[in-house]
Motif scaffolding. Sequence first.
Motif, PDB file in Angstrom:
ATOM      1  N   LYS A 201      19.576  24.204  49.873  1.00 26.81           N
ATOM      2  CA  LYS A 201      19.217  23.415  48.704  1.00 26.81           C
ATOM      3  C   LYS A 201      20.481  22.733  48.206  1.00 26.81           C
ATOM      4  CE  LYS A 201      16.798  23.631  44.268  1.00 26.81           C
ATOM      5  NZ  LYS A 201      16.107  24.519  43.300  1.00 26.81           N
ATOM      6  N   ARG A 202      20.457  21.431  48.104  1.00 26.97           N
ATOM      7  CA  ARG A 202      21.627  20.663  47.693  1.00 26.97           C
ATOM      8  C   ARG A 202      21.247  19.763  46.527  1.00 26.97           C
ATOM      9  NH1 ARG A 202      25.406  21.066  51.811  1.00 26.97           N
ATOM     10  NH2 ARG A 202      24.568  21.806  53.808  1.00 26.97           N
ATOM     11  N   TYR A 203      22.207  19.592  45.624  1.00 25.29           N
ATOM     12  CA  TYR A 203      21.976  18.762  44.450  1.00 25.29           C
ATOM     13  C   TYR A 203      22.674  17.417  44.618  1.00 25.29           C
ATOM     14  CZ  TYR A 203      19.969  22.855  42.237  1.00 25.29           C
ATOM     15  OH  TYR A 203      19.171  23.925  41.949  1.00 25.29           O
ATOM     16  N   ALA A 204      22.329  16.472  43.733  1.00 23.91           N
ATOM     17  CA  ALA A 204      22.853  15.100  43.802  1.00 23.91           C
ATOM     18  C   ALA A 204      22.624  14.516  45.190  1.00 23.91           C
ATOM     19  CB  ALA A 204      24.341  15.066  43.443  1.00 23.91           C
ATOM     20  N   LEU A 205      21.433  14.793  45.736  1.00 19.63           N
ATOM     21  CA  LEU A 205      21.034  14.302  47.057  1.00 19.63           C
ATOM     22  C   LEU A 205      21.981  14.773  48.152  1.00 19.63           C
ATOM     23  CD1 LEU A 205      19.998  10.649  46.097  1.00 19.63           C
ATOM     24  CD2 LEU A 205      18.526  12.652  46.342  1.00 19.63           C
ATOM     25  N   GLY A 206      22.738  15.840  47.886  1.00 19.73           N
ATOM     26  CA  GLY A 206      23.667  16.372  48.872  1.00 19.73           C
ATOM     27  C   GLY A 206      24.958  15.607  48.999  1.00 19.73           C
ATOM     28  N   LEU A 207      25.229  14.696  48.054  1.00 19.97           N
ATOM     29  CA  LEU A 207      26.416  13.834  48.156  1.00 19.97           C
ATOM     30  C   LEU A 207      27.663  14.463  47.550  1.00 19.97           C
ATOM     31  CD1 LEU A 207      24.758  10.410  47.220  1.00 19.97           C
ATOM     32  CD2 LEU A 207      25.217  11.344  49.507  1.00 19.97           C
ATOM     33  N   LEU A 208      27.512  15.520  46.732  1.00 22.26           N
ATOM     34  CA  LEU A 208      28.661  16.137  46.062  1.00 22.26           C
ATOM     35  C   LEU A 208      28.657  17.641  46.326  1.00 22.26           C
ATOM     36  CD1 LEU A 208      28.536  14.287  42.614  1.00 22.26           C
ATOM     37  CD2 LEU A 208      30.201  13.929  44.436  1.00 22.26           C
TER      38      LEU A 208
END
Length: 292
Positions: free
Chosen positions: A208-215
């Motif tokens: 599960k990644r936040y900020a679309l996985g960009l950060l």
Amino acid sequence: MACSACNRRTGAIRELRRFVDDSAALGAAFDASASPFLTAYPGQAWPVDSTVAIASLRLHDALLPARYTATVQRWLGGVRDRLDPRTGLMPHRVSAGTGEPAEVARATSQSIIHRFLPDIDPAFARDQYLRFRDQYVVRRLGPAVREYPAGMDGPADVDSGPLPLGVSLSATVVTIGAAQVNHDDALAGALANYGEFAGVPVSTPWTKRYALGLLPVGDAFLAWSKTARPWVAAPPPAPPASITWWWRLPLLLILTVLGTGPWLPALLRHRRRVRPGTGWRAWRPSAPAPTT
């Protein structure tokens, strides 16, 4: 198997010795300093760094024979004498050597300070945390944390990141951990739930990644904050609640509008096509005639 166990034991002993030696170096540095805030860079000092270091000394005394009680008490006295006059909190930056406030308290450092301060002095930590919560936690559709105290604006920097409406996204995430350590479960839960909406999470069966996985650093901060617990002190009593479930209503309204919006044109077209007397009211059975 035996060799693996021996290697683990040797590694643990090595880490313990390093911890003891580092603690001795820190204790000596604080004892020799006229300021409670050690210099982090030439001519520069930030109270947050020294707070983490003092928490490490408290951890030493909890795990091993106590050596730094006097150092910690002296540090607390120096801190109380050098609080930011505007907020009553530890300053963001101080003058190296004297420890006098050089910059108003800011949330990027306060959120970390309140993650560690309960392990140093629970009573002082509670007073400081409530001051921080009252002056920095705001509502921007949901709960968030301002970088500067209410009524004051300032520039963004590499620590705070962009400040939309004065809010520091990094401080908001780290405050989840500070709230958990201070047993402020209502605020910690509200900040985490709001992050599920505003953080744009992307889930797979494994991650599960936040900020679309960009950060990725944001994911690391969030994991660190959600697992925060006191290391030394017992969990403090819960502070008075500052937020209720009503904070969700603006978000629910927005989600309702977003969910029903795409259907409105079709509903309007359908309503125009339904002639009077042919809609659902025409199918409703009439009331039976009265009997005599």
